[in-house]
Scaffold this active site. Sequence first.
Site, PDB file in Angstrom:
ATOM      1  N   ASP A  93      40.114  43.794  33.922  1.00 35.92           N
ATOM      2  CA  ASP A  93      40.960  43.923  35.109  1.00 35.92           C
ATOM      3  C   ASP A  93      41.318  45.398  35.276  1.00 35.92           C
ATOM      4  OD1 ASP A  93      42.853  44.409  33.213  1.00 35.92           O
ATOM      5  OD2 ASP A  93      44.048  42.630  33.601  1.00 35.92           O
ATOM      6  N   ASP A 268      39.767  33.350  35.459  1.00 34.18           N
ATOM      7  CA  ASP A 268      40.240  33.726  34.129  1.00 34.18           C
ATOM      8  C   ASP A 268      41.641  33.169  33.978  1.00 34.18           C
ATOM      9  OD1 ASP A 268      42.572  35.986  33.824  1.00 34.18           O
ATOM     10  OD2 ASP A 268      41.604  36.065  35.782  1.00 34.18           O
TER      11      ASP A 268
END
Lengths: 377, 377
Positions: A93, A268
């Site tokens: 991320d 996720d």
Amino acid sequence: MTSANHFELLATDGSARTGELITPRGVVRTPAFMPCGTSGAMKGVHWREVRDAGTDIVLGNTYHLMLRPGAERIAALGGLQHFTGWNGPMLTDSGGFQVMSLSELRKVNETAVTFRSHIDGVKVELSPERSIEVQRLLGSDIAMQLDECVRLPAERSDIERAMRLSLRWAERSKRAFETAPSGHMLFGIVQGGDVAELRQENARGLVEIGFHGYAIGGLAVGEPQSVMLAMIEATAPILPAERPRYLMGVGTPEDLLEAIARGVDMFDCVMPTRNGRHGMAFTRFGQINLRNARHADDPRPLDEESSWPSARSYSRAYLHHLVRSGETLGAMLLSEINIAYYQRLMRDIRQAISLGIFASFCERTRDEWARGDIAPR
Amino acid sequence: MTSANHFELLATDGSARTGELITPRGVVRTPAFMPCGTSGAMKGVHWREVRDAGTDIVLGNTYHLMLRPGAERIAALGGLQHFTGWNGPMLTDSGGFQVMSLSELRKVNETAVTFRSHIDGVKVELSPERSIEVQRLLGSDIAMQLDECVRLPAERSDIERAMRLSLRWAERSKRAFETAPSGHMLFGIVQGGDVAELRQENARGLVEIGFHGYAIGGLAVGEPQSVMLAMIEATAPILPAERPRYLMGVGTPEDLLEAIARGVDMFDCVMPTRNGRHGMAFTRFGQINLRNARHADDPRPLDEESSWPSARSYSRAYLHHLVRSGETLGAMLLSEINIAYYQRLMRDIRQAISLGIFASFCERTRDEWARGDIAPR
């Protein structure tokens, strides 16, 4: 300007899709669930079990890793995949979400977000360019643009301001990514809170910039599931069909079915490991709380038909005992059991989409969850 | 009255011995190290890794297990080996040592020890007969007599009183054990603190009663190593050569060499897992503290020649990062690495004794430890 496409759609069933995403470190079958290896480790699970459970790709957190052990250090040690021994595809991320949720004294301006590390209080500046640099140092196969997340509920004006800033940061991220080695990918992130038209405006803007894939961010932050699904419905049709779509930070098995039905390809979530550490098991009977006294004398396994050995071989009584005693082994076993359940679910979903029976698969799966756990004895 | 002998001496080298102990659940090669599965789990290590590391037998703690989940419950669930999934030989202690170290409001009289559980404060009475009953319910392959441990340093009169009580409890334990299924074993425990003549008197008394094996207890409780070794030297020659000798709660790799040289066959200790949880690794270079900053950028494994995969494959930098970040995986990896190191050491010791080169093996091993860790880079 478009980016090379590494995604191949293999089949669709309604809006649900199955395909393959080709990364520098291997193929990711979609829909894909990415367990979170936050700080370079899957909490309580050995990497070989993460893989054996059917995981193609894991997520690493830029925020955690840039603070400790540091991106430059990981680069010098051969990159995150080599450093951790995972050695498979990895998405990182951008750090933006954790800056919002973990750090103190956060300040956002046009250039960057500045914050104090939750570990040692050191002041850190994270710009779109630095986020891309960090992700490249980590050796990420799929990098995410830096964005600003807004906690919901929020004023529309705040949501809009953050969305527009995120869009400008998307452009800067794209430019910063241009020299990345071929095969590596950058995803844009759709923000816009719970306002459909802001989501749509943002999605159009991102598509114009052109990314390898598109994420829907800033959801699963406390809003009702119906809002989340409405935002996916508003956004997904605007995103190019030939590119992967990733719903960030989601979710429960039920969330996955709903989002996949609306065209999402990647997910996720920390839920399998976090809930595992709290004594919860995901099974075809729904979620089971092993802390519950009903399991104390139960010699039966969690699910005798599970494809995962630990879910078949250990008794509920033993798992209950481990959870009640605070034994690490309890968290270890439930975390791997949960990851395996999620990955088995994804495998079955991919198969159902391939066969064009996704709707009936969802119905059957929900029926099983609704029936609940086996009767106590 | 003698008990059937299940121990076969295969070779001796000076006072050091190697042999096989035949238990109902398999053969234990001696000298043997028993990792501690305190509450029915090896902290941070999967059972298959405990076995793969070369472990023949593990220890279970009667005190912990009788309090939670309870001996009768474990019996109903098929015994401790089946309950935990370890399924190999298991020795259980008598509960006496933990009553001393963990419980509150302990009161000892002729009949039993009464204490409050450290878990829920419930008052529990543990007599020699109940201890044997609990161990039988657990399905222990090797049971220990109940004894009273005295913290050192202590007055001779206190040591003597506890020793004589333990000897009377040994007799009662033996009687209580008489109806045990064939093949199961009961060990007596030599107490007597740091007073050689009390140790010897106790040892003679136990041999007269007759046990399957003999333990030396009440050591490694804070006294210097020299005192511990002197007590072994005073005791071992009195114990029958054809029976196994077990030094309880010991110890460091160095302690093991010293004790084996004095005729000890069995050991248990929490050190491999406890030190692993604290970032310490046992290696042929001695003990290594992974928390130390010198490892932060070191891409080299702990020991590239280790027989255990995790000690060869993960970098010191990664282990350092896991330990510093408090990641469970760090404790998991170091615990299994440490158990594997201990078991490899025991294997090499058994081989050295068989070949009659135990003294030179000890010298070489100590030299390696003394040389210390590889140079930083």
